[in-house]
Design an enzyme around this catalytic site. Structure first.
Site, PDB file in Angstrom:
ATOM      1  N   LYS A 151      -7.072 -52.181 -45.438  1.00 54.00           N
ATOM      2  CA  LYS A 151      -5.771 -52.349 -44.779  1.00 54.00           C
ATOM      3  C   LYS A 151      -5.117 -53.666 -45.226  1.00 54.00           C
ATOM      4  O   LYS A 151      -3.927 -53.717 -45.517  1.00 54.00           O
ATOM      5  CB  LYS A 151      -5.933 -52.310 -43.244  1.00 54.00           C
ATOM      6  CG  LYS A 151      -6.171 -50.891 -42.732  1.00 54.00           C
ATOM      7  CD  LYS A 151      -6.668 -50.825 -41.298  1.00 54.00           C
ATOM      8  CE  LYS A 151      -7.009 -49.384 -40.937  1.00 54.00           C
ATOM      9  NZ  LYS A 151      -7.677 -49.205 -39.665  1.00 54.00           N
ATOM     10  N   GLN A 180      -9.292 -52.500 -34.592  1.00 54.63           N
ATOM     11  CA  GLN A 180     -10.126 -51.497 -35.268  1.00 54.63           C
ATOM     12  C   GLN A 180     -11.145 -50.902 -34.296  1.00 54.63           C
ATOM     13  O   GLN A 180     -11.845 -51.618 -33.593  1.00 54.63           O
ATOM     14  CB  GLN A 180     -10.840 -52.156 -36.458  1.00 54.63           C
ATOM     15  CG  GLN A 180     -11.626 -51.212 -37.335  1.00 54.63           C
ATOM     16  CD  GLN A 180     -10.753 -50.214 -38.089  1.00 54.63           C
ATOM     17  OE1 GLN A 180      -9.610 -50.485 -38.429  1.00 54.63           O
ATOM     18  NE2 GLN A 180     -11.293 -49.042 -38.345  1.00 54.63           N
ATOM     19  N   ASP A 239      -0.741 -48.042 -34.279  1.00 55.15           N
ATOM     20  CA  ASP A 239      -1.638 -46.873 -34.264  1.00 55.15           C
ATOM     21  C   ASP A 239      -1.037 -45.735 -33.430  1.00 55.15           C
ATOM     22  O   ASP A 239      -1.497 -44.600 -33.506  1.00 55.15           O
ATOM     23  CB  ASP A 239      -2.979 -47.245 -33.592  1.00 55.15           C
ATOM     24  CG  ASP A 239      -4.029 -47.723 -34.579  1.00 55.15           C
ATOM     25  OD1 ASP A 239      -4.069 -47.175 -35.699  1.00 55.15           O
ATOM     26  OD2 ASP A 239      -4.816 -48.617 -34.219  1.00 55.15           O
TER      27      ASP A 239
HETATM   28  N1  GUN Z   1     -10.991 -46.468 -36.701  1.00 59.31           N
HETATM   29  C1  GUN Z   1     -10.960 -45.350 -37.480  1.00 59.31           C
HETATM   30  N2  GUN Z   1      -9.700 -44.942 -37.676  1.00 59.31           N
HETATM   31  C2  GUN Z   1      -8.896 -45.793 -37.004  1.00 59.31           C
HETATM   32  C3  GUN Z   1      -7.487 -45.915 -36.840  1.00 59.31           C
HETATM   33  O1  GUN Z   1      -6.687 -45.107 -37.324  1.00 59.31           O
HETATM   34  N3  GUN Z   1      -7.062 -46.957 -36.077  1.00 59.31           N
HETATM   35  C4  GUN Z   1      -7.915 -47.845 -35.501  1.00 59.31           C
HETATM   36  N4  GUN Z   1      -7.410 -48.819 -34.774  1.00 59.31           N
HETATM   37  N5  GUN Z   1      -9.233 -47.774 -35.636  1.00 59.31           N
HETATM   38  C5  GUN Z   1      -9.715 -46.755 -36.388  1.00 59.31           C
END
Ligand code: GUN
Length: 285
Positions: A52, A96, A119
């Protein structure tokens, strides 16, 4: 032989659009910024967070990482989120998941300013998606819609079957297909006659988290098969929820794993960060 939907190519094109828009916004004095919070040392989470950050750098988005120890308390984490809510240079906050045992993920999500919730996990944003009046869409389902559109496939009027009912993928996926005028069925572990229902699908989305769960007898000839899974097979090799080798000859379109849905998720996160920046600047309603 199915047509392969190339998530890397589609995601590269979304990222290029994002990079272009970031340049334009920066020229007008708005620099989109994302804060990524990781708690503990889960190796998969570490890889996602690194990807990311790298994607932000490549598209010109400002990013900050907050790596907290596994022993972080709920109050410390909430306090960090509150301070990020107040920080003007941060437009998107991503915590996350999964969080280490003992931390209440729902409470953390609810603490995020909904306008910074890139998200789209906050109940306010989930509600907005239900109504169809949303700022952001959750990254993975939004990426799936983008992949389907990239092939010029019409969703309106199609029979769509989603396998899986998670809050992150299955439920919002079904809602987005519905907004696109699909006729949607959600299947899950208690569904009876699963194979029969799946065989009716013109568009089949697998988000179960079980390796090679979707077999050839569950797919209608010519169907669009979207594989959201990131699983390991019996030899520890990365695979999806779809038994690709056997399903591919029968499907009309199929996404590979890796290189299908995966690359789209980050591209949509970048797009949401730009949307969040414009929203907070009052440039978008
Ligand atoms: N863990 C796995 N996929 C995601 C996601 O799309 N967002 C977040 N915050 N954590 C994740």
């Amino acid at each position: 032989m199915a047509k392969l939907i190339d998530g890397k190519a589609v995601s590269a094109s979304v990222r290029a659009q994002v990079a272009q828009e970031v340049q334009e916004l920066k020229a007008k004095g708005l620099h989109p910024g994302l804060a990524v919070v990781i708690v503990g040392d889960d190796p998969a989470s570490r890889t996602y967070v690194n990807n990311k950050k790298k994607a932000c750098a490549e598209t010109g988005i400002y990013s900050e990482e907050y790596a907290l120890p596994a022993a972080t308390t709920q109050e410390e984490l909430l306090s960090l989120v509150r301070s990020l809510n107040q920080k003007p240079e941060i437009h998107g906050i991503l915590v996350q998941s999964p969080l280490p045992e003992g931390l209440d993920e729902e409470a953390v999500i609810e603490e995020i300013n909904p306008q910074k919730d890139v998200d789209a996990f906050h109940p306010q944003n989930v509600g907005r998606i239900m109504i169809g009046n949303f700022h952001f869409l959750p990254c993975t389902p939004a990426g799936v819609i983008e992949l389907i559109r990239s092939q010029g496939i019409e969703i309106a009027g199609k029979r769509c079957v989603v396998i899986g009912r998670s809050n992150i993928v299955g439920k919002p996926m079904a809602m987005l297909l519905l907004h696109n005028h699909g006729t949607v069925t959600i299947c899950h572990s208690k569904t009876r006659d699963l194979a029969e229902i799946c065989r009716e699908a013109d568009i089949l989305v697998a988000a179960v988290g079980r390796p090679k769960f979707v077999t050839e007898n569950m797919v209608k000839p010519g169907a669009v098969v979207i594989d959201v899974g990131m699983d390991r097979d019996e030899n520890g090799k990365l695979c999806g929820d779809v038994d690709f080798v056997h399903v591919e000859p029968k499907a009309g379109y199929i996404t590979p794993v890796p290189g299908g849905v995966g690359p789209m998720t980050i591209a949509m996160l970048l797009r949401n960060t730009v949307t969040a920046a414009k929203l907070q600047a009052g440039w978008k309603d």
